[in-house]
Design an enzyme around this catalytic site. Structure first.
Site, PDB file in Angstrom:
ATOM      1  N   GLY A  37       1.126  -1.209   0.056  1.00  0.00           N
ATOM      2  CA  GLY A  37       0.695  -0.140  -0.211  1.00  0.00           C
ATOM      3  C   GLY A  37       0.615   0.837  -0.039  1.00  0.00           C
ATOM      4  O   GLY A  37       0.206   2.661   0.347  1.00  0.00           O
TER       5      GLY A  37
ATOM      6  N   LEU B 195      -2.350  -7.158  -7.999  1.00  0.00           N
ATOM      7  CA  LEU B 195      -1.713  -7.690  -8.987  1.00  0.00           C
ATOM      8  C   LEU B 195      -2.971  -8.431  -9.575  1.00  0.00           C
ATOM      9  O   LEU B 195      -2.316  -9.449 -10.601  1.00  0.00           O
ATOM     10  CB  LEU B 195      -0.727  -8.684  -7.326  1.00  0.00           C
ATOM     11  CG  LEU B 195       0.120  -8.232  -7.903  1.00  0.00           C
ATOM     12  CD1 LEU B 195       0.769  -9.112  -6.471  1.00  0.00           C
ATOM     13  CD2 LEU B 195       1.575  -7.929  -7.881  1.00  0.00           C
ATOM     14  N   LYS B 196      -4.157  -8.756  -9.208  1.00  0.00           N
ATOM     15  CA  LYS B 196      -4.479  -9.351 -10.641  1.00  0.00           C
ATOM     16  C   LYS B 196      -5.316  -8.770 -12.107  1.00  0.00           C
ATOM     17  O   LYS B 196      -5.484  -7.475 -11.826  1.00  0.00           O
ATOM     18  CB  LYS B 196      -6.523  -9.744  -9.681  1.00  0.00           C
ATOM     19  CG  LYS B 196      -6.520 -10.393  -8.151  1.00  0.00           C
ATOM     20  CD  LYS B 196      -6.916 -12.145  -9.015  1.00  0.00           C
ATOM     21  CE  LYS B 196      -6.445 -13.117  -7.436  1.00  0.00           C
ATOM     22  NZ  LYS B 196      -5.671 -12.803  -6.116  1.00  0.00           N
TER      23      LYS B 196
ATOM     24  N   ASN C  86      -2.885   2.353 -14.546  1.00  0.00           N
ATOM     25  CA  ASN C  86      -1.926   1.907 -14.302  1.00  0.00           C
ATOM     26  C   ASN C  86      -0.597   2.252 -14.230  1.00  0.00           C
ATOM     27  O   ASN C  86       0.175   3.101 -15.222  1.00  0.00           O
ATOM     28  CB  ASN C  86      -1.537   0.347 -14.908  1.00  0.00           C
ATOM     29  CG  ASN C  86      -1.193  -0.695 -14.227  1.00  0.00           C
ATOM     30  OD1 ASN C  86      -0.718  -0.036 -12.996  1.00  0.00           O
ATOM     31  ND2 ASN C  86      -0.915  -1.571 -14.514  1.00  0.00           N
TER      32      ASN C  86
ATOM     33  N   HIS D  76       3.756   1.301 -14.182  1.00  0.00           N
ATOM     34  CA  HIS D  76       5.056  -0.196 -14.849  1.00  0.00           C
ATOM     35  C   HIS D  76       6.091   0.478 -14.257  1.00  0.00           C
ATOM     36  O   HIS D  76       6.264   1.440 -15.108  1.00  0.00           O
ATOM     37  CB  HIS D  76       4.270  -1.160 -16.302  1.00  0.00           C
ATOM     38  CG  HIS D  76       4.795  -2.304 -16.195  1.00  0.00           C
ATOM     39  ND1 HIS D  76       4.416  -3.190 -16.038  1.00  0.00           N
ATOM     40  CD2 HIS D  76       6.100  -2.400 -16.922  1.00  0.00           C
ATOM     41  CE1 HIS D  76       5.215  -5.039 -16.195  1.00  0.00           C
ATOM     42  NE2 HIS D  76       6.416  -3.738 -16.583  1.00  0.00           N
TER      43      HIS D  76
ATOM     44  N   ASP E 151      -0.101  -4.560 -20.038  1.00  0.00           N
ATOM     45  CA  ASP E 151       1.247  -3.648 -19.514  1.00  0.00           C
ATOM     46  C   ASP E 151       0.867  -2.857 -21.257  1.00  0.00           C
ATOM     47  O   ASP E 151       2.109  -2.804 -21.914  1.00  0.00           O
ATOM     48  CB  ASP E 151       2.307  -3.567 -19.684  1.00  0.00           C
ATOM     49  CG  ASP E 151       2.349  -5.111 -18.213  1.00  0.00           C
ATOM     50  OD1 ASP E 151       1.498  -4.453 -17.286  1.00  0.00           O
ATOM     51  OD2 ASP E 151       3.204  -5.678 -17.535  1.00  0.00           O
TER      52      ASP E 151
ATOM     53  N   GLU F  22       8.768   6.334  -9.546  1.00  0.00           N
ATOM     54  CA  GLU F  22       7.499   6.192  -9.898  1.00  0.00           C
ATOM     55  C   GLU F  22       5.737   7.072  -9.188  1.00  0.00           C
ATOM     56  O   GLU F  22       5.719   7.604  -9.746  1.00  0.00           O
ATOM     57  CB  GLU F  22       7.468   4.662 -10.174  1.00  0.00           C
ATOM     58  CG  GLU F  22       6.817   3.868 -10.353  1.00  0.00           C
ATOM     59  CD  GLU F  22       6.436   2.693 -10.425  1.00  0.00           C
ATOM     60  OE1 GLU F  22       6.722   2.105 -10.493  1.00  0.00           O
ATOM     61  OE2 GLU F  22       5.523   1.514 -11.249  1.00  0.00           O
TER      62      GLU F  22
END
Lengths: 204, 204
Positions: free
Chosen positions: B13, B84-85, B101, B103, B144, B173
């Protein structure tokens, strides 16, 4: 003593000429002792003629002859400068660690089969990535894979076409290639984790 | 009026907390109205509890319930923060263009199946590349792959371990993610050539 470089090129010979000039100006401590080309009608061969650099014709059927010629010349470095034929394993084995190549992307991205020339820049633009660049690396048996010597980034602009991007990458690539060749000839190096590591700790 | 953000997280988190704080400080003009997590024992859920952010439990069997909950909440943006799902197509269709998202590499490089967390940094180091980075992108049906919003480069040092590289990429990031979320909420945008283009010409 001056080092000996053999350049291999298939196209216009822009990179060949840049390397030749860098040698003339002493930016690279070497002499270009031969140009190998698979296309005798290429710009590279015309340029070699004007510069009095001996030309060796490359064809797979003459593989053994070329290797013998090169063994006589004893080049310190074989520089691929837009050479489009894939080198046979035997050739790579004979000059292991002494063949250097440039690729117009940040390898391992946009490398491998079919990824040459303008194709690379089409793929870069299609992906939407904002950062690309170029890579100088030693050649091993896998295409666009060998130990990385140097990389430099180039931004991908929203106004870029494959052609405009190609020009911007190429201009960065030429300078980086000359630096990498000069450094390879000047400093001892080893390979650690798919990278060329210079033993004096100097890092490109 | 404040925008509404839903964060989805599976892990510690850290990113969830950073986004929550950026909202509190007004760096992002939004409120975090819910945390969705597939792991009720995760650090993210513990943090949400302390911050009084409602938690929704994610499981594939409850897919319709979650979509209904979200349709009630009407979030302006759904922010994946180490979730992660893989999201089902139905979910992505329902919130097309509203799921963002991050990456930890320069996509399209080091993305796709199996490329998450420390695996990415192992692959980066194995490749020998000298430049990596991170990518903020909209989510589409391919892992991705969706339209790129922002990217930033991070050098790969010869002394890097996967862990040290992960830490350095992550710190870049977090800031980039906050900027991208803030900009997405502030400015109209469209998609051109797999990139998010902000209509006021502002470019991340």
């Amino acid at each position: 003593m001056k080092n000996k470089i053999v350049v291999m090129a298939s196209g216009e010979g822009t990179t060949f000429q840049e390397i030749y000039q860098a040698c003339s100006y002493g930016r690279i401590n070497a002499e270009v002792v031969a140009l190998i080309s698979d296309r005798l009608d290429s710009g590279a061969v015309v340029k070699a003629g004007k510069l009095n650099v001996p030309v060796i014709h490359y064809s797979l059927t003459k593989k053994e002859i070329i290797i013998r010629e090169l063994e006589k010349l004893k080049p310190d470095l074989i520089v691929l400068a837009g050479f489009l034929k894939i080198l046979p394993e035997e050739f790579i084995d004979n000059f292991a660690g002494k063949i250097v190549n440039t690729h117009p992307s940040l390898l391992p991205c946009f490398g491998g089969k079919g990824m040459y020339g303008i194709n690379v820049q089409h793929a870069v633009l299609k992906s939407g990535t904002k950062v690309t660049g170029c890579t100088i690396h030693l050649v091993d048996k896998d295409v666009d894979h060998g130990p990385i010597i140097a990389q430099e980034t180039v931004p991908v602009l929203s106004t870029d076409t494959p052609e405009s991007l190609q020009i911007r990458v190429h201009s960065v690539e030429l300078g980086l290639y000359v630096d990498a060749i000069s450094t390879l000839l000047k400093f001892d190096h080893t390979i650690v984790g798919n990278r060329v590591k210079f033993l004096n700790q100097f890092s490109l």
